[in-house]
Scaffold this motif. Structure first.
Motif, PDB file in Angstrom:
ATOM      1  N   TRP A  21       0.804  -1.215   0.000  1.00 19.76           N
ATOM      2  CA  TRP A  21       0.000   0.000   0.000  1.00 19.76           C
ATOM      3  C   TRP A  21       0.842   1.272   0.000  1.00 19.76           C
ATOM      4  O   TRP A  21       0.289   2.380   0.044  1.00 19.76           O
ATOM      5  N   PHE A  22       2.172   1.149  -0.018  1.00 13.50           N
ATOM      6  CA  PHE A  22       3.013   2.323   0.215  1.00 13.50           C
ATOM      7  C   PHE A  22       4.007   2.555  -0.913  1.00 13.50           C
ATOM      8  O   PHE A  22       4.535   1.618  -1.513  1.00 13.50           O
ATOM      9  N   LEU A  63      23.144   7.960  15.784  1.00 11.53           N
ATOM     10  CA  LEU A  63      22.606   8.164  14.446  1.00 11.53           C
ATOM     11  C   LEU A  63      21.120   7.852  14.531  1.00 11.53           C
ATOM     12  O   LEU A  63      20.746   6.715  14.820  1.00 11.53           O
ATOM     13  N   THR A  64      20.290   8.856  14.324  1.00 14.61           N
ATOM     14  CA  THR A  64      18.849   8.625  14.297  1.00 14.61           C
ATOM     15  C   THR A  64      18.417   8.502  12.851  1.00 14.61           C
ATOM     16  O   THR A  64      18.705   9.367  12.021  1.00 14.61           O
ATOM     17  N   VAL A  65      17.743   7.389  12.552  1.00 13.25           N
ATOM     18  CA  VAL A  65      17.310   7.070  11.192  1.00 13.25           C
ATOM     19  C   VAL A  65      15.787   7.138  11.135  1.00 13.25           C
ATOM     20  O   VAL A  65      15.093   6.445  11.898  1.00 13.25           O
ATOM     21  N   GLY A  66      15.272   7.988  10.259  1.00 11.80           N
ATOM     22  CA  GLY A  66      13.836   8.070  10.021  1.00 11.80           C
ATOM     23  C   GLY A  66      13.510   7.622   8.609  1.00 11.80           C
ATOM     24  O   GLY A  66      14.196   8.016   7.658  1.00 11.80           O
ATOM     25  N   ILE A  67      12.487   6.792   8.465  1.00 12.46           N
ATOM     26  CA  ILE A  67      12.061   6.301   7.153  1.00 12.46           C
ATOM     27  C   ILE A  67      10.543   6.451   7.072  1.00 12.46           C
ATOM     28  O   ILE A  67       9.825   6.036   7.990  1.00 12.46           O
ATOM     29  N   ARG A  68      10.061   7.040   5.987  1.00  8.17           N
ATOM     30  CA  ARG A  68       8.622   7.234   5.834  1.00  8.17           C
ATOM     31  C   ARG A  68       8.197   6.934   4.392  1.00  8.17           C
ATOM     32  O   ARG A  68       9.010   7.022   3.466  1.00  8.17           O
ATOM     33  N   ALA A  69       6.929   6.584   4.213  1.00 14.08           N
ATOM     34  CA  ALA A  69       6.378   6.305   2.891  1.00 14.08           C
ATOM     35  C   ALA A  69       4.930   6.729   2.842  1.00 14.08           C
ATOM     36  O   ALA A  69       4.185   6.567   3.812  1.00 14.08           O
ATOM     37  N   GLU A  70       4.509   7.234   1.699  1.00 14.42           N
ATOM     38  CA  GLU A  70       3.138   7.709   1.530  1.00 14.42           C
ATOM     39  C   GLU A  70       2.214   6.555   1.135  1.00 14.42           C
ATOM     40  O   GLU A  70       2.578   5.698   0.330  1.00 14.42           O
ATOM     41  N   ARG A  71       1.015   6.570   1.703  1.00 10.26           N
ATOM     42  CA  ARG A  71       0.017   5.574   1.358  1.00 10.26           C
ATOM     43  C   ARG A  71      -0.502   5.828  -0.049  1.00 10.26           C
ATOM     44  O   ARG A  71      -0.854   6.941  -0.420  1.00 10.26           O
ATOM     45  N   LEU A  72      -0.557   4.770  -0.838  1.00 16.86           N
ATOM     46  CA  LEU A  72      -1.060   4.853  -2.190  1.00 16.86           C
ATOM     47  C   LEU A  72      -2.596   4.812  -2.211  1.00 16.86           C
ATOM     48  O   LEU A  72      -3.230   4.358  -1.262  1.00 16.86           O
ATOM     49  N   GLU A  73      -3.179   5.244  -3.319  1.00 16.74           N
ATOM     50  CA  GLU A  73      -4.623   5.166  -3.494  1.00 16.74           C
ATOM     51  C   GLU A  73      -5.088   3.720  -3.622  1.00 16.74           C
ATOM     52  O   GLU A  73      -6.200   3.360  -3.209  1.00 16.74           O
ATOM     53  N   ALA A  74      -4.248   2.875  -4.203  1.00 22.43           N
ATOM     54  CA  ALA A  74      -4.555   1.448  -4.372  1.00 22.43           C
ATOM     55  C   ALA A  74      -3.264   0.664  -4.187  1.00 22.43           C
ATOM     56  O   ALA A  74      -2.165   1.214  -4.403  1.00 22.43           O
ATOM     57  N   PRO A  75      -3.342  -0.594  -3.776  1.00 18.64           N
ATOM     58  CA  PRO A  75      -2.112  -1.349  -3.564  1.00 18.64           C
ATOM     59  C   PRO A  75      -1.318  -1.532  -4.845  1.00 18.64           C
ATOM     60  O   PRO A  75      -1.891  -1.642  -5.942  1.00 18.64           O
ATOM     61  N   ALA A  76      -0.011  -1.559  -4.716  1.00 18.58           N
ATOM     62  CA  ALA A  76       0.877  -1.587  -5.872  1.00 18.58           C
ATOM     63  C   ALA A  76       0.685  -2.832  -6.731  1.00 18.58           C
ATOM     64  O   ALA A  76       0.962  -2.816  -7.927  1.00 18.58           O
TER      65      ALA A  76
END
Length: 245
Positions: A166-167, A230-243
């Motif tokens: 979904w991302f 070391l602080t690691v941040g990872i993010r991803a946007e939700r898609l309109e429909a699954p890939a």
């Protein structure tokens, strides 16, 4: 959260709250855009506090009742739920961001990704953040060799999380900083690591004695240390429909 060690922290909930650092505010601002943010695996509220200070409306979800009690005491105005990341007790499309602080490595990724997608509004963000002691510094490498790389450290600095179908492709942001603490503080911090909590008494004593020896050597007369992170941040946007569709 499927690993039994993920539920070990409640045994030391008060010590965890005292000893563990929070997260850099600028990185957290980037990690969790929007207004309503679900902090999953919220623990005692180390990430919750930074989110709340940034003006987010935080909903905290935590599977360990002892940890959640600490969070509720610190942040009585935050809505809390007892539960795991694989079964979020929240309505569909109710959040702008779902974030995990030092916790994504404890979940079943496929199930947790699906649940985050369900709870997020379209265009919402799933994020994970880890504080990783910086092994590029020799004495920190020596310290970490006493316990080995944790699952979280391996995930943060290796292949990264798999948020699922979904991302969109994840983005990453790193920040280097130092946590100021004393010799006793470093020993207390290491005592809150899951492998130390769950080890036998002799193993815990040996590990913490070795930690104290390193800390006393590095601190010198002042008794103070700067533990580099070391602080690691990872993010991803939700898609309109699954890939896969």
């Amino acid at each position: 959260m499927t690993d039994a060690r993920s539920l070990s922290f409640g045994r030391v909930a008060e010590a965890y709250e005292r000893a563990r650092p929070a997260y850099p505010a600028d990185l957290v601002e980037w990690l969790a855009p929007g207004h309503v943010v679900v902090d999953v695996g919220a623990g005692t509220g180390k990430l919750t506090g930074v989110l709340a200070a940034a003006g987010r409306e935080v909903v905290a979800v935590e599977p360990d009742p002892a940890m959640l009690a600490q969070l509720s005491e610190r942040f009585p105005g935050v809505t809390t739920h007892l539960g795991p990341g694989e079964e979020l007790p929240l309505p569909d499309g109710s959040a702008d961001a779902v974030v995990y602080g030092q916790a994504w490595h404890w979940v079943d990724e496929a199930r947790a990704g699906e649940e985050a997608a369900r709870v997020l509004r379209p265009g919402g963000v799933l994020g994970a953040v880890w504080n990783v002691p910086d092994r590029a510094v020799p004495w920190v490498d020596e310290l970490q060799s006493l316990r080995g790389d944790s699952k979280g450290q391996a995930q943060a600095t290796g292949q990264g999380p798999n948020f699922g179908r979904w991302f969109a492709r994840p983005a990453r942001r790193d920040e280097r900083w130092s946590f100021e603490l004393g010799v006793d503080g470093l020993v207390a911090l290491m005592a809150t690591r899951s492998e130390v909590i769950t080890g036998d008494a002799d193993a815990r004593a040996r590990t913490l004695a070795a930690v104290r020896a390193i800390a006393e050597r590095e601190a010198g007369p002042s008794g103070e240390l700067a533990l580099p992170y070391l602080t690691v941040g990872i993010r991803a946007e939700r898609l309109e429909a699954p890939a896969s569709d």
